[in-house]
Design an enzyme around this catalytic site. Structure first.
Site, short mmCIF file in Angstrom:
data_model
loop_
_atom_site.label_atom_id
_atom_site.label_comp_id
_atom_site.label_asym_id
_atom_site.label_seq_id
_atom_site.Cartn_x
_atom_site.Cartn_y
_atom_site.Cartn_z
CD GLN A 120 3.22 4.66 2.33
OE1 GLN A 120 3.78 6.27 1.13
NE2 GLN A 120 2.19 5.43 3.07
CE LYS A 149 3.93 7.83 5.31
NZ LYS A 149 2.92 9.07 4.14
N GLY A 185 -2.56 8.12 -4.56
CA GLY A 185 -2.19 9.35 -4.89
C GLY A 185 -0.93 9.57 -4.48
CG ASP A 186 2.85 10.69 -3.12
OD1 ASP A 186 3.15 10.79 -2.01
OD2 ASP A 186 4.60 11.27 -3.34
CE LYS A 217 -3.80 2.03 -0.34
NZ LYS A 217 -3.61 2.90 -0.77
CE LYS A 268 4.29 7.43 -2.39
NZ LYS A 268 3.99 7.59 -0.93
N1 GLU Z 1 0.97 8.97 -0.59
C1 GLU Z 1 0.52 9.27 0.26
C2 GLU Z 1 1.71 8.11 1.60
O1 GLU Z 1 2.90 9.18 1.65
C3 GLU Z 1 -0.63 8.27 0.71
C4 GLU Z 1 -0.92 6.99 0.21
C5 GLU Z 1 -2.03 5.85 0.59
O2 GLU Z 1 -3.18 6.10 0.27
O3 GLU Z 1 -2.17 4.81 -0.23
O4 GLU Z 1 1.42 8.20 2.88
#
Ligand code: GLU
Length: 445
Positions: free
Chosen positions: A111, A114, A165-166, A90, A126
């Site tokens: 990520q 996080k 998104g990012d 994810k 990512k």
């Molecule tokens: N790109 C966002 C982040 O840096 C969200 C990633 C997501 O929702 O999967 O966490």
């Protein structure tokens, strides 16, 4: 860094040459892990750091597309599926000319931790491309997204990998990506992307979530210091999705935002930023922030200006990596800043982080403070899985609870590891232990 961890770090650098942002992200986590290996020698024995630092899978692909004049362009696409010990891969997709493997790997690595901190069952990944959406027509964006998904679709799935998104990828891009996925597979699988539009399977609050969540995190850090956001002067870098909803929640909680920016310059509006105008300029008209000054004669536009020199009590970097260097951090501390909450991913250089920590200000690192975005993505997945859709209030309450819990767990972990008030240690250690336990449990796979 303790000796055995330093040796691991040196091997990672040698195996991944030239990927400076990835090295930076890895180093920052590894610097916190010495005491963890003392408490958990099994993590060293089972080579957990080495296993987590090596992506499970890296996909690099060609993305050819035609512009409106018929000229052909070739971009490069990436998806780094970093770790799936806690759940499906994810993490977002970033479209920006600076993208290369080192950026995607730093983002994917961050990520993992996080996502672990959210307490929800999501692994880390990512992706993205070096495509520059700036100045492209809607049709060009659509053709690019279709070409990108034509390769990516085969790697995705509800139980495999779920992007979002990012930077450079918002509702419009996700729509084109989802449309192409649906067309190729002949399946309406809402569960394969998050950040979707509300009319086609998206969740309320997802758009606002990263910004709102970062403000909740700052609210919690201030609470520990018997402070609140009420009446505080704030600056928020950027003017994209994260910055906009950071400013919205700050204002709602009684703070005053006096500056925001884009990559060309800074807007300073002492009266308080007019958020409706920023939303119109950036979300609807897709213009530069300099246009703000045409609408407000008492606002100043500083072309190429440095937002961190503007005195404030709270700073929320919400643009991109390494946007605050050592000098910027010194300016902030010198001007009386008491809290920094990172909406962006790794926006502060290691020197800047050290200055914040040494000054003893409340410093909320991105992997904890901006976890609200991906957490709400996981809530979107829950709604899709049960074919349900929750109200704004209910979803926002869940987001608030998650951020409050992340704050508590990072705060408590820092204390437990002898680094009271240091959310960098708290976030790295709490996130790492959660992933490490799962990696151990799943065996050598
Ligand atoms: N790109 C966002 C982040 O840096 C969200 C990633 C997501 O929702 O999967 O966490």
């Amino acid at each position: 860094m303790v000796e055995n961890v330093e040796a691991i770090y040196q091997r990672i650098v040698a195996r991944n040459p030239g990927e400076t942002e990835f090295h930076q992200a890895v180093k920052e986590v590894l610097e916190s892990l010495g005491p963890v290996l003392v408490k958990h020698p099994e993590f060293a024995e089972l080579k957990i750091i080495e296993r987590i630092s090596e992506p499970e899978r890296q996909i690099i692909f060609r993305v050819p597309w035609q512009d409106d004049r018929g000229e052909i362009h070739i971009n490069r696409g990436f998806r780094v599926e970093f770790n799936s010990a806690l759940g499906v891969y994810k993490g977002g997709l970033r479209f920006h000319p600076s993208v290369y493997l080192g950026i995607i790997k730093f983002l994917g690595f961050e990520q993992i931790f996080k996502n672990a901190l959210t307490g929800l069952p999501i692994g880390g990944a990512k992706g993205g491309s070096d495509f520059d959406p700036k100045g492209k027509s809607d049709n060009e964006i659509m053709r690019f997204c279709q070409s990108f998904m034509t390769e990516l679709y085969r790697h995705l799935g509800e139980h495999t990998d779920v992007p979002a998104g990012d930077i450079g990828v918002g509702g419009r891009e996700l729509g084109y990506l989802f449309g192409q996925y649906k067309r190729i597979t002949n399946r309406y699988e809402s569960t394969v992307l998050t950040g979707k539009g509300i009319s086609w399977g998206g969740s309320l609050v997802r758009t606002e979530a990263t910004g709102y969540g970062a403000v909740y995190f700052v609210r919690e850090m201030l609470k520990m210091r018997k402070e609140s956001l009420e009446g505080k002067t704030c600056i928020v870098s950027g003017s994209g999705n994260v910055a906009i909803y950071t400013m919205e929640k700050l204002a709602e909680l009684g703070a005053k935002v006096i500056a925001c920016s884009d990559s060309n310059g800074v807007i300073v509006h002492e009266k308080g930023i007019d958020l409706d105008l920023v939303k119109r300029l950036k979300e609807v008209e897709r213009r530069r922030i300099s246009d703000y000054a045409d609408h407000h004669k008492d606002a100043k536009y500083l072309a190429g200006g440095n937002i961190w020199k503007i005195p404030c009590q709270i700073a929320m970097p919400s643009a991109t990596q390494n946007e605050i260097n050592g000098n910027d951090a010194r300016h902030l501390v010198g001007n009386g800043c008491i809290a920094v909450g990172e909406g962006a991913n790794m926006p502060t250089t290691p020197e800047g982080v050290k200055i914040f920590l040494d000054a003893g200000i409340a410093y909320g690192p991105g992997k904890a403070a901006n976890a609200g975005g991906v957490a709400t993505s996981a809530l979107e997945m829950q709604q899709n899985a049960s074919r349900d859709s929750w109200s704004f209030e209910y979803t926002e309450r869940k987001l608030d609870d998650i951020m409050t819990r992340i704050h508590a767990s990072t705060y408590e972990t820092a204390e437990e590891y002898g680094a009271a008030g240091n959310y960098v240690v708290g976030a790295n250690v709490a996130g790492f232990i959660k992933v490490a336990r799962a990696v151990v449990a799943l065996g050598c796979i």
